[in-house]
Design a protein around this motif. Structure first.
Motif, PDB file in Angstrom:
ATOM      1  N   PRO A 226      49.284  27.543  -7.540  1.00 29.39           N
ATOM      2  CA  PRO A 226      48.537  27.353  -8.787  1.00 29.39           C
ATOM      3  C   PRO A 226      47.109  27.902  -8.682  1.00 29.39           C
ATOM      4  CG  PRO A 226      49.759  25.361  -8.238  1.00 29.39           C
ATOM      5  CD  PRO A 226      49.892  26.295  -7.062  1.00 29.39           C
ATOM      6  N   GLN A 240      45.518  25.047 -18.135  1.00 24.10           N
ATOM      7  CA  GLN A 240      45.372  24.030 -17.086  1.00 24.10           C
ATOM      8  C   GLN A 240      44.081  23.235 -17.312  1.00 24.10           C
ATOM      9  OE1 GLN A 240      46.582  24.282 -12.633  1.00 24.10           O
ATOM     10  NE2 GLN A 240      44.442  24.901 -12.737  1.00 24.10           N
ATOM     11  N   LEU A 244      43.610  19.132 -17.681  1.00 25.44           N
ATOM     12  CA  LEU A 244      42.703  18.334 -16.857  1.00 25.44           C
ATOM     13  C   LEU A 244      41.668  17.605 -17.712  1.00 25.44           C
ATOM     14  CD1 LEU A 244      42.276  20.801 -13.846  1.00 25.44           C
ATOM     15  CD2 LEU A 244      43.531  18.623 -13.874  1.00 25.44           C
ATOM     16  N   LEU A 250      44.498  13.662 -13.209  1.00 26.00           N
ATOM     17  CA  LEU A 250      45.208  14.739 -12.515  1.00 26.00           C
ATOM     18  C   LEU A 250      44.273  15.621 -11.673  1.00 26.00           C
ATOM     19  CD1 LEU A 250      47.812  15.897 -15.218  1.00 26.00           C
ATOM     20  CD2 LEU A 250      48.262  14.597 -13.129  1.00 26.00           C
ATOM     21  N   VAL A 251      42.946  15.494 -11.916  1.00 25.22           N
ATOM     22  CA  VAL A 251      41.997  16.290 -11.114  1.00 25.22           C
ATOM     23  C   VAL A 251      42.129  15.893  -9.644  1.00 25.22           C
ATOM     24  CG1 VAL A 251      39.563  16.824 -10.704  1.00 25.22           C
ATOM     25  CG2 VAL A 251      40.402  16.523 -13.055  1.00 25.22           C
ATOM     26  N   PRO A 254      46.383  16.819  -8.332  1.00 16.19           N
ATOM     27  CA  PRO A 254      47.124  17.917  -8.941  1.00 16.19           C
ATOM     28  C   PRO A 254      48.450  18.074  -8.205  1.00 16.19           C
ATOM     29  CG  PRO A 254      45.442  18.794  -7.472  1.00 16.19           C
ATOM     30  CD  PRO A 254      45.326  17.295  -7.417  1.00 16.19           C
ATOM     31  N   LEU A 258      50.932  18.356 -12.990  1.00 14.17           N
ATOM     32  CA  LEU A 258      49.915  19.229 -13.584  1.00 14.17           C
ATOM     33  C   LEU A 258      50.522  20.598 -13.906  1.00 14.17           C
ATOM     34  CD1 LEU A 258      47.035  20.062 -14.386  1.00 14.17           C
ATOM     35  CD2 LEU A 258      46.578  20.538 -11.958  1.00 14.17           C
ATOM     36  N   LEU A 259      51.312  21.110 -12.995  1.00 14.27           N
ATOM     37  CA  LEU A 259      51.939  22.423 -13.221  1.00 14.27           C
ATOM     38  C   LEU A 259      52.895  22.359 -14.416  1.00 14.27           C
ATOM     39  CD1 LEU A 259      52.432  25.358 -12.292  1.00 14.27           C
ATOM     40  CD2 LEU A 259      54.317  24.481 -10.879  1.00 14.27           C
ATOM     41  N   THR A 262      51.027  22.114 -17.647  1.00 15.91           N
ATOM     42  CA  THR A 262      50.381  23.393 -17.973  1.00 15.91           C
ATOM     43  C   THR A 262      51.416  24.372 -18.527  1.00 15.91           C
ATOM     44  OG1 THR A 262      48.792  23.034 -16.180  1.00 15.91           O
ATOM     45  CG2 THR A 262      48.963  25.278 -17.035  1.00 15.91           C
TER      46      THR A 262
END
Ligand code: MG
Length: 397
Positions: A226, A240, A244, A250-251, A254, A258-259, A262
């Motif tokens: 990523p 993305q 966030l 999710l920061v 990740p 998160l992927l 996104t």
């Protein structure tokens, strides 16, 4: 007032689009009574789902070879994702959903084992014998190679589904197809017209699907990260950042969620953009019906900004993933396996099952062998390779 105008405008565009949806066609290749319980395009879709070629897609590679992991996309899951995206677009644009689904599910039926590597090898092997193109092969599968019906070869699909399957075609191949079928799906390559709006839509849904799932599979495989995507692909970085911002937790953590979020937003934004941009193009061109839409130039398209961003993404995937040394190594092995198979069967057609052997004597060995190899799954091709050469190319566990 402006809200009312906007609403009226939207209704006019909806009416325009509805008028350009492909109407049901009663014209399959071989005349056949209409089905009592379903429309012609529904019947096309149902025949595709029940075909042998469709089941084979489960064991054909998209990017990663089947044995490399159970969660990677195959041509079957890819085709289902294309159908999902394309149906969603068709619903929004008031186009024919049944036709869209039929084209989506059939669009990769002619793919060889091992993805594009297989097509390239067969193309080289058949250079003097009419060549090999997967779109043309998909049409051969549904027109000739499926042997399930008593009254005809193939699946006897409608013109519109076949037109959608024949996405590309070289001028030479188009000429050959036209000789056999002057008003068939190759006609548009001679006339310079477009396929139906539904076919145009599936072409784009195909690209949206593989761009998103190749990122997902690429990251899962560890070949791309990523962080690389965030640096090289502005579209990915932009979406993305929105994830966030909406989900600060999710920061710190990740990962797959998160992927996935996104990629979900990437697809949603592309679908929304495609619907809006296509509706605007339709309003400007104002075709009266499906046939006029075919003569109006490409009408299904992303807006300029997203198209440019998608080009950057595709360039990244090409360099970082499709040309990754590990993928290239697998591809090289796959190429040599299929070249060996082609050589072995053309030298001794008796190594093929009876129906293919028979076709070698009537149609010539090169085409019959290519049809046989193109129909193989990845693992069947490897098993045959081991049987004929005694060599084991991959450790398939
Ligand atoms: Mg595809």
């Amino acid at each position: 007032m402006s809200a009312l105008r906007k609403c009226t405008g939207a209704l006019l565009i909806a009416a325009l689009l509805a008028g350009c949806a492909q109407p049901e066609s009663p014209a399959p290749v071989v005349p056949e009574p209409a089905a009592a319980t379903r429309g012609a395009f529904q019947r096309d879709r149902d025949r595709i789902v029940h075909s042998t070629a469709f089941r084979r897609l489960e064991y054909k590679t998209q990017v990663f070879v089947n044995h490399e992991g159970d969660l990677f996309r195959t041509r079957l899951t890819h085709s289902l994702e294309v159908a999902q995206i394309a149906r969603s677009l068709a619903r929004n644009l008031a186009l024919n959903e049944d036709l869209t689904e039929a084209i989506s599910l059939a669009h990769d039926l002619g793919h060889t084992p091992f993805g594009h590597a297989g097509q390239d090898v067969l193309g080289e092997c058949l250079r003097e014998h009419g060549g090999f193109e997967h779109n043309l092969q998909s049409l051969r599968v549904v027109d000739q190679l499926e042997a399930r019906y008593a009254a005809f070869d193939g699946l006897n699909l409608t013109f519109e589904t076949r037109e959608g399957i024949l996405k590309h075609c070289s001028a030479r191949n188009a000429q050959q197809l036209l000789q056999a079928e002057p008003t068939g799906p190759a006609r548009r390559f001679a006339d310079g017209t477009q396929p139906s709006l539904e076919a145009q839509l599936v072409n784009l849904a195909d690209a949206l699907a593989y761009n998103a799932h190749d990122i997902d599979d690429g990251v899962r495989s560890g070949l791309i990260t990523p962080a690389q995507l965030g640096e090289a692909v502005p579209l990915f970085a932009r979406l993305q950042a929105t994830v966030l911002a909406d989900h600060p937790a999710l920061v710190a953590a990740p990962g797959r969620r998160l992927l996935a979020e996104t990629l979900r937003r990437m697809l949603s934004s592309q679908i929304a953009d495609l619907v809006a941009n296509t509706a605007a193009r339709m309003a400007a061109a104002a075709p009266a019906d499906a046939d006029e839409a075919r003569r109006a130039g490409p009408l299904v398209a992303l807006g300029d900004r997203l198209q440019a961003e998608l080009t950057v993404l595709q360039r990244f995937l090409f360099q970082a993933l499709y040309r990754h040394p590990q993928v290239m190594q697998t591809t090289a092995l796959a190429r040599s396996a299929l070249a060996d198979l082609y050589a072995a069967y053309t030298a001794d057609p008796a190594q093929m099952p009876p129906e293919h052997r028979e076709r070698a004597s009537t149609e010539g060995a090169p085409r019959a062998v290519a049809d046989y190899i193109a129909g193989m799954t990845d693992r069947y091709a490897l098993r045959e390779h081991q049987r004929l050469t005694g060599r084991r190319l991959f450790d398939t566990g």
